[in-house]
Design an enzyme around this catalytic site. Structure first.
Site, PDB file in Angstrom:
ATOM      1  CE  LYS A   1      -4.471   0.928   1.963  1.00 47.07           C
ATOM      2  NZ  LYS A   1      -5.326   0.822   3.339  1.00 47.07           N
ATOM      3  CB  ILE A   2       2.440   2.886  -2.622  1.00 42.56           C
ATOM      4  CG1 ILE A   2       2.779   1.444  -2.810  1.00 42.56           C
ATOM      5  CG2 ILE A   2       3.144   4.076  -2.821  1.00 42.56           C
ATOM      6  CD1 ILE A   2       4.099   1.330  -2.087  1.00 42.56           C
TER       7      ILE A   2
END
Ligand code: G3P
Length: 218
Positions: A83-84
């Protein structure tokens, strides 16, 4: 519509998996912080329960830091999705990671253009946050409606995860737009099964059956 659970709590994940309703899990640093367990141990336990994508977030904000953390996450378990956060460096990281075979979920998305960019760099998932838009007086579901239209125009493969869900109405409305995935907190999921008329109906059937004194003999 796939249902993901937005939690890092093992009891909640186990309960939902036992209902046969768990397509994936999303976590974030705030949710992980509540569990008071070492990050690696927690992620491995979650992955052992969930037969689907498990989003785990990087905490670095610079490109090198994000890449380093995401690669470690990816190595930990094939179910893990990196998750960025939606930033310039975040987009650069997603492009590189997806080319390396690590799936990414671009998070903290609040506008159609942010989502469009996430799709263009090849993110596997994008997470528009609807509840937090509602909180500031902007209709969050409008963002999902816009995204579904844009996705129809361009056939992006990026899956839209409706996130920051606060109530069952959000879920119904998300389903009406055809959004691919909704990620819900456990307390919202629990509300899905419940209706006062269902409880009343069960009580009445049981009372009538008992009153008639019928045996369940088949
Ligand atoms: O999936 C995003 C979610 O974890 C954020 O939800 O309720 O903190 O806005 P919320």
């Amino acid at each position: 519509m796939k249902i993901f659970l937005d939690t890092a709590n093992l009891a909640e994940i186990k309960e939902t998996a036992s209902l046969g309703l768990l397509d994936g899990v999303t976590t974030n640093p705030s949710l992980v912080a509540r569990e008071k367990k070492p990050f690696k141990e927690l992620l491995l336990e979650i992955c052992a329960i969930v037969n689907g994508p498990v989003s785990a977030e990087v905490v670095s904000l610079d490109l090198e830091g994000m890449l380093k953390e995401a690669r470690k996450l990816h190595k930990l378990n094939p179910n893990i999705v990196c998750k960025i956060p939606m930033t310039g460096d975040g987009l650069k990281a997603v492009k590189i990671l997806e080319q390396e075979g690590a799936r990414c979920n671009v998070t903290l998305v609040f506008s159609p253009l942010q989502a469009l960019l996430a799709a263009r760099v090849g993110a596997s998932f994008v997470s528009p946050f609807i509840g937090r838009l509602d909180d500031i007086g902007q209709r969050g579901m409008e963002l999902i409606e816009q995204l579904m239209l844009i996705w129809e125009n361009y056939n992006f493969e990026t899956e839209i995860i409706v996130a920051s869900v606060r109530n069952p109405i959000h879920v119904v409305e998300a389903a009406m737009t055809g959004a691919h995935i909704v990620t819900v907190p456990f307390k919202v999921l629990e509300q899905f099964t419940k209706h006062p008329l269902t409880d009343l109906g069960i009580e009445r059937f049981a009372a009538d059956w008992k009153k008639a004194g019928i045996e369940f003999n088949l």
